[in-house]
Design a protein around this motif. Structure first.
Motif, PDB file in Angstrom:
ATOM      1  N   ALA A  40      73.191  50.553  31.981  1.00  0.00           N
ATOM      2  CA  ALA A  40      73.972  50.254  30.773  1.00  0.00           C
ATOM      3  C   ALA A  40      74.915  49.072  31.026  1.00  0.00           C
ATOM      4  CB  ALA A  40      74.765  51.495  30.354  1.00  0.00           C
ATOM      5  N   ARG A  41      75.553  49.094  32.209  1.00  0.00           N
ATOM      6  CA  ARG A  41      76.494  48.032  32.541  1.00  0.00           C
ATOM      7  C   ARG A  41      75.758  46.682  32.597  1.00  0.00           C
ATOM      8  NH1 ARG A  41      78.781  49.915  37.387  1.00  0.00           N
ATOM      9  NH2 ARG A  41      80.040  51.329  36.121  1.00  0.00           N
ATOM     10  N   ALA A  42      74.581  46.664  33.186  1.00  0.00           N
ATOM     11  CA  ALA A  42      73.810  45.418  33.288  1.00  0.00           C
ATOM     12  C   ALA A  42      73.479  44.870  31.906  1.00  0.00           C
ATOM     13  CB  ALA A  42      72.532  45.653  34.091  1.00  0.00           C
ATOM     14  N   LEU A  43      73.351  45.762  30.936  1.00  0.00           N
ATOM     15  CA  LEU A  43      73.016  45.336  29.575  1.00  0.00           C
ATOM     16  C   LEU A  43      74.264  45.122  28.715  1.00  0.00           C
ATOM     17  CD1 LEU A  43      70.032  47.743  28.964  1.00  0.00           C
ATOM     18  CD2 LEU A  43      69.902  45.248  28.801  1.00  0.00           C
ATOM     19  N   GLY A  44      75.426  45.501  29.227  1.00  0.00           N
ATOM     20  CA  GLY A  44      76.648  45.396  28.432  1.00  0.00           C
ATOM     21  C   GLY A  44      76.681  46.362  27.263  1.00  0.00           C
ATOM     22  N   VAL A  45      76.086  47.542  27.460  1.00  0.00           N
ATOM     23  CA  VAL A  45      76.087  48.557  26.391  1.00  0.00           C
ATOM     24  C   VAL A  45      76.638  49.864  26.967  1.00  0.00           C
ATOM     25  CG1 VAL A  45      74.079  47.505  25.268  1.00  0.00           C
ATOM     26  CG2 VAL A  45      73.746  49.396  26.907  1.00  0.00           C
ATOM     27  N   SER A  46      76.867  50.833  26.095  1.00  0.00           N
ATOM     28  CA  SER A  46      77.300  52.148  26.560  1.00  0.00           C
ATOM     29  C   SER A  46      76.092  52.924  27.081  1.00  0.00           C
ATOM     30  CB  SER A  46      77.929  52.929  25.404  1.00  0.00           C
ATOM     31  OG  SER A  46      76.918  53.267  24.459  1.00  0.00           O
ATOM     32  N   HIS A  47      76.330  53.923  27.983  1.00  0.00           N
ATOM     33  CA  HIS A  47      75.180  54.665  28.475  1.00  0.00           C
ATOM     34  C   HIS A  47      74.531  55.510  27.383  1.00  0.00           C
ATOM     35  CE1 HIS A  47      78.614  57.346  29.421  1.00  0.00           C
ATOM     36  NE2 HIS A  47      77.772  58.306  29.113  1.00  0.00           N
ATOM     37  N   SER A  49      73.718  54.392  24.601  1.00  0.00           N
ATOM     38  CA  SER A  49      72.662  53.548  24.013  1.00  0.00           C
ATOM     39  C   SER A  49      71.353  53.686  24.793  1.00  0.00           C
ATOM     40  CB  SER A  49      73.077  52.081  24.033  1.00  0.00           C
ATOM     41  OG  SER A  49      74.357  51.936  23.486  1.00  0.00           O
ATOM     42  N   ILE A  50      71.483  53.927  26.115  1.00  0.00           N
ATOM     43  CA  ILE A  50      70.283  54.127  26.934  1.00  0.00           C
ATOM     44  C   ILE A  50      69.675  55.490  26.614  1.00  0.00           C
ATOM     45  CG2 ILE A  50      69.360  54.166  29.282  1.00  0.00           C
ATOM     46  CD1 ILE A  50      70.696  51.537  28.769  1.00  0.00           C
ATOM     47  N   TYR A  51      70.566  56.512  26.576  1.00  0.00           N
ATOM     48  CA  TYR A  51      70.073  57.875  26.350  1.00  0.00           C
ATOM     49  C   TYR A  51      69.392  58.022  24.991  1.00  0.00           C
ATOM     50  CZ  TYR A  51      72.386  59.584  30.587  1.00  0.00           C
ATOM     51  OH  TYR A  51      72.752  59.809  31.886  1.00  0.00           O
ATOM     52  N   ARG A  52      69.774  57.137  24.048  1.00  0.00           N
ATOM     53  CA  ARG A  52      69.113  57.202  22.740  1.00  0.00           C
ATOM     54  C   ARG A  52      67.603  56.959  22.892  1.00  0.00           C
ATOM     55  NH1 ARG A  52      72.468  53.488  19.668  1.00  0.00           N
ATOM     56  NH2 ARG A  52      74.119  54.918  20.323  1.00  0.00           N
ATOM     57  N   HIS A  53      67.233  56.100  23.845  1.00  0.00           N
ATOM     58  CA  HIS A  53      65.808  55.795  24.060  1.00  0.00           C
ATOM     59  C   HIS A  53      65.189  56.654  25.168  1.00  0.00           C
ATOM     60  CE1 HIS A  53      65.584  52.283  21.414  1.00  0.00           C
ATOM     61  NE2 HIS A  53      66.809  51.979  21.832  1.00  0.00           N
ATOM     62  N   PHE A  54      66.002  56.928  26.209  1.00  0.00           N
ATOM     63  CA  PHE A  54      65.498  57.699  27.351  1.00  0.00           C
ATOM     64  C   PHE A  54      66.470  58.842  27.606  1.00  0.00           C
ATOM     65  CE2 PHE A  54      64.054  53.309  27.848  1.00  0.00           C
ATOM     66  CZ  PHE A  54      62.676  53.506  27.895  1.00  0.00           C
ATOM     67  N   PRO A  55      66.046  60.073  27.299  1.00  0.00           N
ATOM     68  CA  PRO A  55      66.995  61.193  27.259  1.00  0.00           C
ATOM     69  C   PRO A  55      67.534  61.607  28.623  1.00  0.00           C
ATOM     70  CG  PRO A  55      64.747  61.929  26.802  1.00  0.00           C
ATOM     71  CD  PRO A  55      64.719  60.439  26.815  1.00  0.00           C
TER      72      PRO A  55
END
Lengths: 204, 204
Positions: A40-47, A49-55
């Motif tokens: 998430a940090r590498a993308l500059g987003v919150s984690h 936002s990752i969990y939305r795609h990969f639970p």
């Protein structure tokens, strides 16, 4: 190869972007130390936002492994579907498989180690990959049976045997021996055995 | 299996006793932590007594590996020398090789891990072991060529190909897959390929 932080608005974040970033992070930190927060940090987003795609972290790692293995299986699938004489096609397929695996080990040993470790945790993903490869070889053999170029038999069982008999040349567990100067000569000897074994019986 | 400290007068210490003790210590401490001093302590002797027989830690480890591999090669050598039809003899030889390797992995996983780690440092010892196995298979194939049971060819090159094509069933790198319920069925399919490939051509 990508690196560094990217600023991606959460709303436009695609699974491909996440997988690219996860690959970068895995390469830098290794599979033990990589967390979803790092990605998430590498993308500059919150984690979130990752969990939305990969639970889960596991789901993310499996998706990375699946995409990586797809990059191996896709070009092989094209060769399997090419048509034409079966034995030369099988040879092209094996040559390509071996070249793809060797390139990963010899050109990017660190990334390969990452994926090798990943694959220990992703048994189902690996099983699906092996099943796909077996289906591809079985297709070549079945075509060859129809054309009278391959001895009649159960294509899937024979395909599994062909892949197993050539494991020393493409299975990651043997990577340490791929720099052996005898390896190409040994592959020719094994392939000769396979060609003889697969050819239809001579008509007496 | 041996364990514990033995009191051995320095003068009567044999290489076999040292290797027995080294095996015990390796099994308990692992290859990274085992020192010549540990082995000496287990025998109740000075480390100088060990160095009299094995001039370095590496020499001692190689001797342990060599003896372990000899326990695999010796019974196989008997099968290779048995005489009788070549293909059934090859089958007995492979069955025995696979049984010996599986027994080591499944019955004594910790000791196997020790030897697997040892073998990474003992390349020459392993190379000699593999060369011995190839010679044994080449002998079976050469006998079969004389008897008209095996297709004519260069026995050593064919033996190397046979060993390589069956690596998935006996190479330690594949140990993780030996519990797979499909493994015996896959071996039968690979052995069928080999039998077909090795049989002399039908007379047209």
């Amino acid at each position: 190869m990508r690196s560094g932080r990217r600023d991606v608005a959460d709303g436009s974040l695609t699974p491909e972007q996440i997988l690219d970033a996860a690959e970068d992070v895995l390469r830098r930190f290794g599979p033990q130390k990589t967390t979803v927060v790092d990605v998430a940090r590498a993308l500059g987003v919150s984690h979130g936002s990752i969990y939305r795609h990969f639970p889960s972290k596991t789901a993310l790692r499996e998706a990375v492994a699946r995409r990586w293995l797809h990059r191996v299986a896709a070009p092989l699938g094209q060769i399997a579907a090419e048509g034409g004489p079966a034995l030369p096609r099988l040879r092209r397929w094996l040559d390509r498989l071996i070249a793809l695996k060797r390139a990963k080990v010899l050109d990017e040993p660190e990334l390969f180690a990452v994926y090798h470790a990943l694959s220990d945790d992703a048994g189902d993903v690996i099983d699906a990959h092996v099943a796909e490869l077996i289906d591809q070889v079985a297709r070549i053999l079945a075509d060859g049976m129809v054309a009278g170029e391959i001895r009649l038999g159960e294509p899937k069982a024979m395909a599994r045997a062909v892949l197993t008999a050539t494991a020393a040349f493409h299975h990651p567990a043997h990577a340490a021996s791929w720099r052996d100067p005898l390896i190409d000569q040994t592959f020719e000897a094994v392939f000769d055995l396979l060609v003889t074994a697969l050819a239809p019986p001579a008509v007496a």
